[in-house]
Design an enzyme around this catalytic site. Structure first.
Site, PDB file in Angstrom:
ATOM      1  N   TYR A 153     -33.523 -47.552   5.128  1.00  0.00           N
ATOM      2  CA  TYR A 153     -34.306 -48.131   6.299  1.00  0.00           C
ATOM      3  C   TYR A 153     -34.253 -49.107   6.832  1.00  0.00           C
ATOM      4  O   TYR A 153     -35.783 -49.276   7.553  1.00  0.00           O
ATOM      5  CB  TYR A 153     -36.128 -47.233   5.855  1.00  0.00           C
ATOM      6  N   LYS A 160     -41.455 -53.836  10.785  1.00  0.00           N
ATOM      7  CA  LYS A 160     -41.847 -53.703  10.627  1.00  0.00           C
ATOM      8  C   LYS A 160     -42.739 -54.993   9.709  1.00  0.00           C
ATOM      9  O   LYS A 160     -44.219 -55.886   9.626  1.00  0.00           O
ATOM     10  CB  LYS A 160     -42.401 -52.884   9.607  1.00  0.00           C
TER      11      LYS A 160
END
Length: 242
Positions: A153, A160
């Site tokens: 990811y 993030k």
């Protein structure tokens, strides 16, 4: 129900489903009128509007594609026109895209960064004039992918971690009129998640349980009313990142 947000207006992005829905309802329970943003979940968003109204608060559902700055600007303008003010912006809308390193393409990278990082920046920029009028607050959504390196990811983790720094930068840029904080949820399960996630999360969390959407909504409510906190990230993961 409380009155901590009485006579205030909150806008929650991605408020039609899952965590966004829980946050919108919690803010309404504390007295806020709510702008329910959605992109494609129109029916769900209108159901949230109905639930907010049952609590005795006002609500409106407004669609926008948050990857398009013009639509973000329209969203904030419509929210301001409808309620005449804005006190709380919750940048909740996000995606969680799995891509192996070698298979990641430009479109995958852009999909993560545009939704998870670009959108909160431009939502905050467009909302800032309204928020400044009432010494409002912004709550951004990072997650524990900002602190844990998940190799499947990578674009998500980068987006993030960017939210964490965005929060700090906005806190300085918008002070003292607007407070800006973030939460970083992890080990949270919701309806529709794969059943094996819960058992895995419980093993990873020292508190020995998974978190709920209500736990997340409680954290958002805290940050929305913590008058002497800005530029901070509240990790909500049952201790998983320890």
């Amino acid at each position: 129900m409380g009155q901590a947000l009485a006579n205030r207006v909150a806008l929650v992005t991605g408020a039609g489903r899952r965590i966004g829905r829980a946050v919108a309802l919690r803010l309404a329970q504390e007295g806020a009128d709510v702008v329910v943003h959605y992109r494609s979940s129109e029916q769900e968003a209108r159901e949230v509007v109905g639930e907010v109204e049952k609590l005795g608060r006002r609500a409106v559902a407004i669609p926008a594609d948050l990857t398009q700055v013009a639509e973000i600007e329209s969203l904030m303008a419509r929210a301001g026109d409808h309620f005449g003010r804005l006190d709380v912006l919750v940048n909740n809308a996000a995606n969680f895209l799995q891509r192996d390193f070698g298979a990641t393409r430009e479109g995958d990278w852009n999909a993560s960064l545009d939704t998870n990082l670009k959108a909160p920046f431009f939502c905050s920029q467009a909302a800032a004039p309204l928020l400044k009028k009432n010494r409002g607050t912004i709550v951004n959504f990072a997650d524990i992918g900002a602190f844990l390196a998940w190799t499947g990811y990578i674009p998500h983790c980068v987006s993030k971690s960017g939210v964490v720094m965005l929060t700090k930068c906005l806190a300085k840029e918008l002070a003292p009129e607007v407070r800006v904080n973030a939460i970083a949820p992890g080990t949270i399960t919701m309806g529709g998640d794969p059943p094996e996630w819960e058992a895995d999360f419980i093993k990873r969390a020292p508190l020995g349980r998974v978190g709920t959407t209500e736990d997340v909504a409680d954290a958002v409510m805290y940050l929305a009313t913590a008058e002497f906190m800005t530029g901070q990230v509240l990790i909500l993961d049952g201790g998983r990142t320890l």
